[in-house]
Design an enzyme around this catalytic site. Structure first.
Site, mmCIF file in Angstrom:
data_model
loop_
_atom_site.group_PDB
_atom_site.id
_atom_site.type_symbol
_atom_site.label_atom_id
_atom_site.label_comp_id
_atom_site.label_asym_id
_atom_site.label_seq_id
_atom_site.Cartn_x
_atom_site.Cartn_y
_atom_site.Cartn_z
ATOM 1 N N GLU A 1 -37.798 4.378 -82.946
ATOM 2 C CA GLU A 1 -37.378 4.348 -84.227
ATOM 3 C C GLU A 1 -36.498 3.140 -84.403
ATOM 4 O O GLU A 1 -35.859 2.632 -83.534
ATOM 5 C CB GLU A 1 -36.299 5.412 -84.656
ATOM 6 C CG GLU A 1 -37.271 6.921 -84.348
ATOM 7 C CD GLU A 1 -36.281 8.112 -84.343
ATOM 8 O OE1 GLU A 1 -36.593 9.219 -84.030
ATOM 9 O OE2 GLU A 1 -34.782 7.949 -84.399
ATOM 10 N N CYS B 1 -30.718 -1.322 -87.447
ATOM 11 C CA CYS B 1 -30.302 -0.524 -86.069
ATOM 12 C C CYS B 1 -31.817 -0.393 -85.404
ATOM 13 O O CYS B 1 -32.857 0.331 -85.992
ATOM 14 C CB CYS B 1 -29.836 0.756 -86.309
ATOM 15 S SG CYS B 1 -29.442 1.685 -84.776
ATOM 16 N N CYS C 1 -34.762 8.292 -73.865
ATOM 17 C CA CYS C 1 -33.710 7.754 -73.125
ATOM 18 C C CYS C 1 -33.736 8.665 -72.231
ATOM 19 O O CYS C 1 -33.579 9.857 -72.096
ATOM 20 C CB CYS C 1 -32.425 8.091 -74.190
ATOM 21 S SG CYS C 1 -30.902 7.476 -73.509
ATOM 22 N N CYS D 1 -27.574 12.853 -72.939
ATOM 23 C CA CYS D 1 -26.439 13.308 -73.620
ATOM 24 C C CYS D 1 -26.693 14.713 -74.155
ATOM 25 O O CYS D 1 -27.687 14.545 -74.923
ATOM 26 C CB CYS D 1 -25.754 12.227 -74.392
ATOM 27 S SG CYS D 1 -25.383 10.777 -73.570
ATOM 28 N N CYS E 1 -27.393 14.576 -78.294
ATOM 29 C CA CYS E 1 -28.215 13.687 -78.716
ATOM 30 C C CYS E 1 -29.578 13.923 -79.041
ATOM 31 O O CYS E 1 -30.316 14.384 -77.927
ATOM 32 C CB CYS E 1 -28.119 12.264 -78.003
ATOM 33 S SG CYS E 1 -29.175 10.769 -78.269
ATOM 34 N N CYS F 1 -30.516 8.805 -84.330
ATOM 35 C CA CYS F 1 -31.277 8.558 -83.481
ATOM 36 C C CYS F 1 -32.217 9.754 -82.757
ATOM 37 O O CYS F 1 -31.770 10.747 -82.399
ATOM 38 C CB CYS F 1 -30.675 7.942 -82.255
ATOM 39 S SG CYS F 1 -29.773 6.610 -82.698
#
Length: 343
Positions: A94, A107, A114, A118, A121, A333
């Site tokens: 993205e 961005c 990832c 976390c 997220c 995100c």
């Protein structure tokens, strides 16, 4: 013959390739860089200062395709667009375009997914596929400029992934975007955001690039970061802040601290005071960010946010309440990628 991926090559690599493979002088390599990185032209037939013969050779041997746009969403409430880019191997990432009063910001992502996991997220919930190449990182910026038909002034690497788990590619992408004969984007218009990966912070300081640094802190105690941000087990707060102070001594740059406020979890007056104690001696700017709707987490109430901010301001820290942008198009995100079944 496998084609060269154009956006993976910096000026020096192009100069060598043009000389060794085509017997062409340096200025031809620089011309190609200008077409791709500044003029936003991605069809060799439109590169009119190349001979027909040279255009044919380049077409046979060089891949100048930008990533494919798999989805695009435009906010109905503000000038934010979100793009889902698909690369040649099918992986998607993205990027977000944000129009502000005097400038625009892109961005971009640095990894497909990832690995940090976390808890709050959406990207982490989608898992990790792979690192992006330098060209794939930079091409997201170029693709947004191409779609928009105009220049974008700022770049933040705050999309999917942890940049400092892919440091070599990230720094090469920065150098290519900044290079005068490539995109020529001002170095102070580029920000890299990390969740606290210490070796990357140290490498950025040693690079001398002058890129701005942002740290996604979110919690001021090891107990809380251990619970919600597993990266803290590897790089606890004492080690992280030692690296930040070293970074600041080396660069003299102010650091941005990102703090997402989660209702009833990290938004109390005591949490604010713990943050003040942690930030003492660091020249920094604190962004207070409304939480995105992910899992069990809720955003802090307006009064709690104002009281939290008041503690920071009273202690002498400059702060900003970041306005929410693009919530109606899943601009946070990982949300769009997950909604398309790629996360």
């Amino acid at each position: 013959m496998e084609k060269i991926k154009a956006f993976e090559q910096d000026v020096a690599q192009w100069v060598e390739w043009f000389k060794e493979e085509l017997g062409e002088p340096r200025f031809r390599a620089e011309q190609l860089c200008r077409w791709l990185w500044q003029k936003r032209v991605y069809d060799f037939e439109e590169m009119t200062d190349f001979s027909k013969e040279l255009r044919a050779k380049l077409s046979e041997r060089v891949d100048i395709a930008l990533p494919a746009c798999a989805d695009e969403k435009k906010s109905r409430v503000d000038d934010v667009r979100k793009y889902l880019w698909r690369f040649g191997d099918g992986e998607c990432v993205e990027s977000v375009f944000i129009k502000q009063k005097t400038h625009s910001t892109a961005c971009v992502s640095t990894q497909a997914g990832c690995p940090l996991d976390c808890a709050f997220c959406a990207t982490g919930q989608g898992g990790f596929a792979r690192n992006l190449t330098a060209g794939e990182i930079a091409a997201q910026f170029l693709a947004m400029e191409h779609v928009r038909g105009r220049e974008i002034q700022n770049l933040v690497m705050m999309g999917m992934g942890e940049p400092f788990l892919n440091t070599e590619a990230v720094l090469k992408a920065v150098r290519m975007l900044n290079a005068p004969k490539m995109r020529n984007l001002g170095i102070r218009h580029i920000t890299i955001s990390t969740a606290g990966v210490v070796p990357g912070i140290q490498e950025l300081a040693a690079s001398g690039l002058g890129v701005r640094l942002a740290v996604s802190l979110h919690f001021a105690t090891d107990e809380a970061r251990d619970r919600f941000m597993p990266v803290n087990h590897t790089y606890p707060l004492a080690e992280l802040f030692e690296a930040l102070h070293e970074y600041q001594r080396a660069t003299q740059d102010r650091i941005s601290i990102e703090d997402t406020l989660l209702g009833g979890i990290n938004d109390s007056i005591e949490d604010a005071r713990a943050l003040v104690r942690r930030l003492r001696g660091l020249h920094c700017y604190v962004n207070l960010i409304p939480a995105n709707p992910v899992g069990r987490f809720e955003r802090s109430g307006a009064q709690a946010v104002l009281e939290f901010q008041k503690v920071l301001v009273s202690a002498g820290f400059e702060t900003e309440l970041r306005s929410e942008r693009g919530a109606d198009i899943l601009a946070a995100c990982g949300q769009l990628r997950a909604s398309k079944g790629d996360g």
